[in-house]
Design a protein around this motif. Structure first.
Motif, PDB file in Angstrom:
ATOM      1  N   GLY A 106     -37.314  16.762   7.632  1.00 54.10           N
ATOM      2  CA  GLY A 106     -37.559  17.816   8.612  1.00 54.10           C
ATOM      3  C   GLY A 106     -38.919  17.641   9.260  1.00 54.10           C
ATOM      4  N   HIS A 148     -29.082  23.327  13.090  1.00 49.13           N
ATOM      5  CA  HIS A 148     -30.446  23.320  12.570  1.00 49.13           C
ATOM      6  C   HIS A 148     -30.940  24.738  12.300  1.00 49.13           C
ATOM      7  N   GLY A 181     -33.203  15.021   7.778  1.00 51.78           N
ATOM      8  CA  GLY A 181     -32.569  16.334   7.709  1.00 51.78           C
ATOM      9  C   GLY A 181     -31.280  16.344   8.503  1.00 51.78           C
ATOM     10  N   ASP A 217     -35.073  22.843   9.163  1.00 54.41           N
ATOM     11  CA  ASP A 217     -35.019  21.512   9.771  1.00 54.41           C
ATOM     12  C   ASP A 217     -36.193  21.269  10.712  1.00 54.41           C
TER      13      ASP A 217
END
Length: 217
Positions: free
Chosen positions: A143, A49, A216, A112
């Motif tokens: 996200g 991430h 995401g 993210d």
């Protein structure tokens, strides 16, 4: 937002440059460490991430997030160069950037997660709306923006600190459903995750705001 005493176009991390050496001590005394841990548990950060913290100050939440998930790319952003210098000294291997939350130096759909802890209540309504729009821009579809802040369903029963905040014209934009309404206007699917009275902050409320679309990474 301008601090006349400091001649800045932002609010310094401790409210005044002179108080910055005591910022971390004051932050811990106010109970921010527990708030950071709770927010981080809600964020669900995973390896791979890209995570931005807006208004990171001296970097306490940014450092906590990076150490909790070493495989994530965690970046702390703040407009206060003195606070960022302290953050970099504390955690030289972590990335910090000077940036305003309403003007982030990141491409569309590149993050993210975005984290905000005890920062939005410092902003006026116009800036808050700009921050909501900017975080929506930088998040990937699916996200999430995770917020912990003073306010939400605060009442006088939450104690002396809450009664003081409820008299503050400045905090009005954080009370009741003001933040969820603002986030939904920016395009987010928004929900209140948790809210509880807090001895020094009156009431702390946590929100999850998701940019609609495919999940995401």
């Amino acid at each position: 937002m301008t601090s006349l005493a400091n001649r800045h176009d932002y609010l310094p991390a401790a409210g005044n440059d002179l108080f910055l050496p005591f910022y971390d001590l004051l932050s811990r005394a106010l109970g921010s460490t527990a708030v950071h841990h709770t927010l981080l548990a809600q964020a669900g950060i995973e390896t791979g991430h890209t995570v931005l913290e807006i208004g990171c100050g001296t970097g306490n939440l940014t450092v906590l997030a990076q150490r909790a998930v070493p495989g994530a790319d965690v970046i702390g952003t703040d407009p206060d160069p003195r606070a960022l210098a302290r953050a970099e000294r504390k955690a030289p291997g972590i990335r910090f950037e000077r940036a305003y939350a309403q003007d982030l130096p990141h491409p569309d759909g590149s993050a993210d997660r975005v984290l905000s802890a005890l920062m939005l209540h410092h902003l006026d309504a116009e800036t808050k709306a700009a921050v909501a729009a900017e975080t929506f821009r930088v998040l990937r579809p699916g996200g999430r923006l995770h917020i912990a802040d003073i306010g939400g369903p605060m009442t006088p029963a939450d104690g002396p600190a809450a009664r003081r905040y409820l008299r503050s014209e400045y905090l009005r934009g954080n009370l009741g459903d003001a933040l969820p309404t603002l986030l939904r206007a920016a395009g987010f699917d928004t929900e209140q995750v948790l809210s509880h009275p807090h001895r020094t902050l009156g009431r702390v409320t946590y929100y999850r705001a998701t940019r609609p679309g495919n999940a995401g990474r």
